[in-house]
Enzyme design. Structure first.
Site, PDB file in Angstrom:
ATOM      1  N   ASN A 102       0.882  -1.170   0.000  1.00  0.00           N
ATOM      2  CA  ASN A 102       0.000   0.000   0.000  1.00  0.00           C
ATOM      3  C   ASN A 102       0.914   1.213   0.000  1.00  0.00           C
ATOM      4  O   ASN A 102       1.416   1.628   1.037  1.00  0.00           O
ATOM      5  CB  ASN A 102      -0.886  -0.045   1.253  1.00  0.00           C
ATOM      6  CG  ASN A 102      -1.803   1.156   1.360  1.00  0.00           C
ATOM      7  OD1 ASN A 102      -1.754   2.070   0.526  1.00  0.00           O
ATOM      8  ND2 ASN A 102      -2.623   1.168   2.391  1.00  0.00           N
ATOM      9  N   ARG A 150      -2.755  -1.900  -3.230  1.00  0.00           N
ATOM     10  CA  ARG A 150      -3.905  -1.027  -3.036  1.00  0.00           C
ATOM     11  C   ARG A 150      -3.782   0.100  -4.059  1.00  0.00           C
ATOM     12  O   ARG A 150      -2.772   0.808  -4.087  1.00  0.00           O
ATOM     13  CB  ARG A 150      -3.884  -0.449  -1.632  1.00  0.00           C
ATOM     14  CG  ARG A 150      -5.047   0.464  -1.409  1.00  0.00           C
ATOM     15  CD  ARG A 150      -5.008   1.101  -0.065  1.00  0.00           C
ATOM     16  NE  ARG A 150      -6.265   1.739   0.209  1.00  0.00           N
ATOM     17  CZ  ARG A 150      -6.553   2.286   1.367  1.00  0.00           C
ATOM     18  NH1 ARG A 150      -5.683   2.263   2.343  1.00  0.00           N
ATOM     19  NH2 ARG A 150      -7.716   2.860   1.553  1.00  0.00           N
ATOM     20  N   HIS A 200     -12.672   3.740   0.157  1.00  0.00           N
ATOM     21  CA  HIS A 200     -12.599   2.814   1.313  1.00  0.00           C
ATOM     22  C   HIS A 200     -13.254   1.470   1.002  1.00  0.00           C
ATOM     23  O   HIS A 200     -13.663   0.745   1.905  1.00  0.00           O
ATOM     24  CB  HIS A 200     -13.277   3.421   2.576  1.00  0.00           C
ATOM     25  CG  HIS A 200     -12.468   4.475   3.241  1.00  0.00           C
ATOM     26  ND1 HIS A 200     -13.013   5.608   3.786  1.00  0.00           N
ATOM     27  CD2 HIS A 200     -11.138   4.565   3.466  1.00  0.00           C
ATOM     28  CE1 HIS A 200     -12.068   6.370   4.304  1.00  0.00           C
ATOM     29  NE2 HIS A 200     -10.912   5.762   4.129  1.00  0.00           N
ATOM     30  N   ARG A 233      -8.981  16.584   6.076  1.00  0.00           N
ATOM     31  CA  ARG A 233      -9.835  16.862   4.893  1.00  0.00           C
ATOM     32  C   ARG A 233     -11.190  17.390   5.338  1.00  0.00           C
ATOM     33  O   ARG A 233     -11.718  16.985   6.373  1.00  0.00           O
ATOM     34  CB  ARG A 233     -10.011  15.587   4.066  1.00  0.00           C
ATOM     35  CG  ARG A 233      -8.791  15.212   3.272  1.00  0.00           C
ATOM     36  CD  ARG A 233      -8.960  13.886   2.565  1.00  0.00           C
ATOM     37  NE  ARG A 233      -8.226  12.827   3.222  1.00  0.00           N
ATOM     38  CZ  ARG A 233      -8.410  11.527   3.025  1.00  0.00           C
ATOM     39  NH1 ARG A 233      -9.341  11.118   2.175  1.00  0.00           N
ATOM     40  NH2 ARG A 233      -7.699  10.637   3.671  1.00  0.00           N
ATOM     41  N   GLU A 263      -7.786  -4.344   5.413  1.00  0.00           N
ATOM     42  CA  GLU A 263      -7.785  -4.154   3.960  1.00  0.00           C
ATOM     43  C   GLU A 263      -6.742  -5.057   3.291  1.00  0.00           C
ATOM     44  O   GLU A 263      -6.929  -5.519   2.172  1.00  0.00           O
ATOM     45  CB  GLU A 263      -7.499  -2.682   3.644  1.00  0.00           C
ATOM     46  CG  GLU A 263      -8.679  -1.787   4.004  1.00  0.00           C
ATOM     47  CD  GLU A 263      -8.273  -0.406   4.489  1.00  0.00           C
ATOM     48  OE1 GLU A 263      -7.395  -0.316   5.371  1.00  0.00           O
ATOM     49  OE2 GLU A 263      -8.854   0.580   4.010  1.00  0.00           O
TER      50      GLU A 263
END
Ligand code: ADP
Length: 404
Positions: free
Chosen positions: A9, A99, A187, A247, A385
């Site tokens: 990732n 990813r 996500h 964010r 993940e």
């Protein structure tokens, strides 16, 4: 160990990795490969640091690196490979799973990245400028290191390609939708994991109406019906929806027009404002880290938490309307998995939705924190993940695995 899967990732300043044994499994019947170790190189190009843990989560290595040792993704991958060669010399990497944040409108599944696919994914860089180029740099570095192993891209957007059209579009001229200005949702690897985990632990709930709150540095929510994503709070980019560490979350687009015309802000300045200087950090003026805000006595820290909680509660209402009621609410991500305070505040006065939390179970971080009699189950599930990427990579590459 033959049939090993290396999961990467690659972000702007870090590469996270995990190694899986495709011939074993941690959860019988899950089809998931067994985790061997995981870790990360962070602070790329600045003050790089390497950390790794074994399959039980026990730290096995943590050390500072010289700046030149991890000046690029390729150099950072070398650090990871040196660690793997030292500790897992028997691992034969059969496939590398990556990813990749954006798969565009076309990809609802993971894909093998050959030269043509690499070029196709590079076209999506403008849609995810802070993630996609780094994800692709990770693929380039891994392809150079393992020229014979398939490289598989697993997309954060893929799980959401089942959205109905109304949840896939903005009310802009049609041509812009056709050009790809859509609500992609992100996500997805985390939601895929939660969905598959629920199928193992709560099969009846898994086929019902589930709302998942992935609350970490990045935060979003997803409404899942019968295992398929039907709505999510993130849209065209990973800026929309809930406020996050740095964010902004949902914003009136008129604010951007004002900042451009009245303050002369251009795209790079707005990008920095919305991605790096907003959210919990911008509102509190203190930190993007929820632990710091929870511990602070500053009023602005409390207000940042108030706003975060308010927007999550509002989104739960929106998601509930999307799927006409909720059978299970699942908390995941760093905040969702660990903060009893935030979970309690989010679930306060939610009886109207048939949802109530047991204070003691919540404080103890139990897996099922529903109050007795709560019609809607409230669960806490640690996301993974990496195992989803490993699972997909084995499948897409056709690597035989005892676990599948
Ligand atoms: P990322 O989106 O980068 O993967 P994580 O899922 O690791 O992030 O979540 C990071 C967030 O989780 C941070 O805001 C951190 O403060 C928060 N967090 C982690 N542990 C706790 C805790 N015990 N209490 C409150 N917040 C926590």
């Amino acid at each position: 160990m033959t049939g090993a899967v290396l999961v990467l990732n690659a972000g702007s300043s870090s590469i996270k990795f995990a190694l899986f044994d495709g011939t074993g499994t941690d959860v019988p019947g899950s089809g998931d490969p067994a985790e061997v170790c995981r870790g990360r190189v962070e602070g790329l190009g600045e003050q790089p640091r390497f950390r790794a843990q074994d399959e039980c989560g026990t730290p096995v290595e943590a050390r500072d690196l010289a700046p030149g040792e991890a000046s690029s993704h390729a150099a950072a991958l070398d650090v990871i490979l040196e660690f793997l060669a030292r500790r897992h010399a028997d691992a034969r990497i059969a496939v590398v799973g990556h990813r990749v944040v954006h798969g565009g409108a076309a990809h609802s599944r993971s894909v093998i990245v050959d030269t043509a696919m690499r070029a196709e994914l590079a076209l999506l860089e403008p849609l995810a400028p802070l993630h996609q180029p780094h994800n692709l740099a990770g693929i380039d570095a891994a392809r150079a290191a393992f020229p014979d192993a398939p490289q598989v891209a697993c997309f954060d957007t893929a799980f959401h390609r089942t959205h109905p059209w109304v949840n896939d579009t903005f009310a802009l001229p049609r041509a812009l939708y056709d050009e790809g200005i859509r609500r992609y949702g992100f996500h997805g690897l985390s939601y895929d994991y939660i969905s598959s985990r629920l199928r193992q632990t709560h099969p009846t709930l898994a086929s019902g109406r589930v709302v998942v709150a992935h609350l970490g540095n990045g935060a979003s929510m997803c409404a899942i019906k019968d295992g398929r994503s039907v709505g999510s709070s993130m849209g065209f980019t990973a800026l929309d929806g809930l406020p996050m560490g740095t964010r902004c979350g949902q914003l009136d687009p008129g604010v951007l027009l004002y900042l451009m015309s009245a303050k002369g802000m251009d795209a790079p300045a707005l990008t920095d404002l919305l991605y790096n200087r907003s959210g919990l950090k911008g509102l509190s003026g203190i930190s993007a880290d929820m632990r710091v805000l929870e511990a602070s006595e500053e009023p602005h820290a409390a207000q940042a938490i108030d706003y975060f909680v308010y927007r999550v509660r509002r989104e739960i209402g929106a998601m509930a309307a999307t799927v006409a009621g909720i059978d299970a609410l699942v908390f995941t991500g760093g905040i969702g998995e660990n903060s009893a305070l935030i979970r309690a505040r989010i679930c306060e006065n939610m009886d109207w939705l048939g949802l109530s939390v047991d204070a003691a179970r919540n404080a103890a971080n139990e897996a099922d924190i529903s109050a007795p009699g709560s019609r809607c189950r409230v669960l806490v599930i640690r996301t993974n993940e990496e195992v989803v990427i490993a699972r997909h990579s084995l499948h897409v590459a056709g690597v035989s695995s005892a676990a599948t």
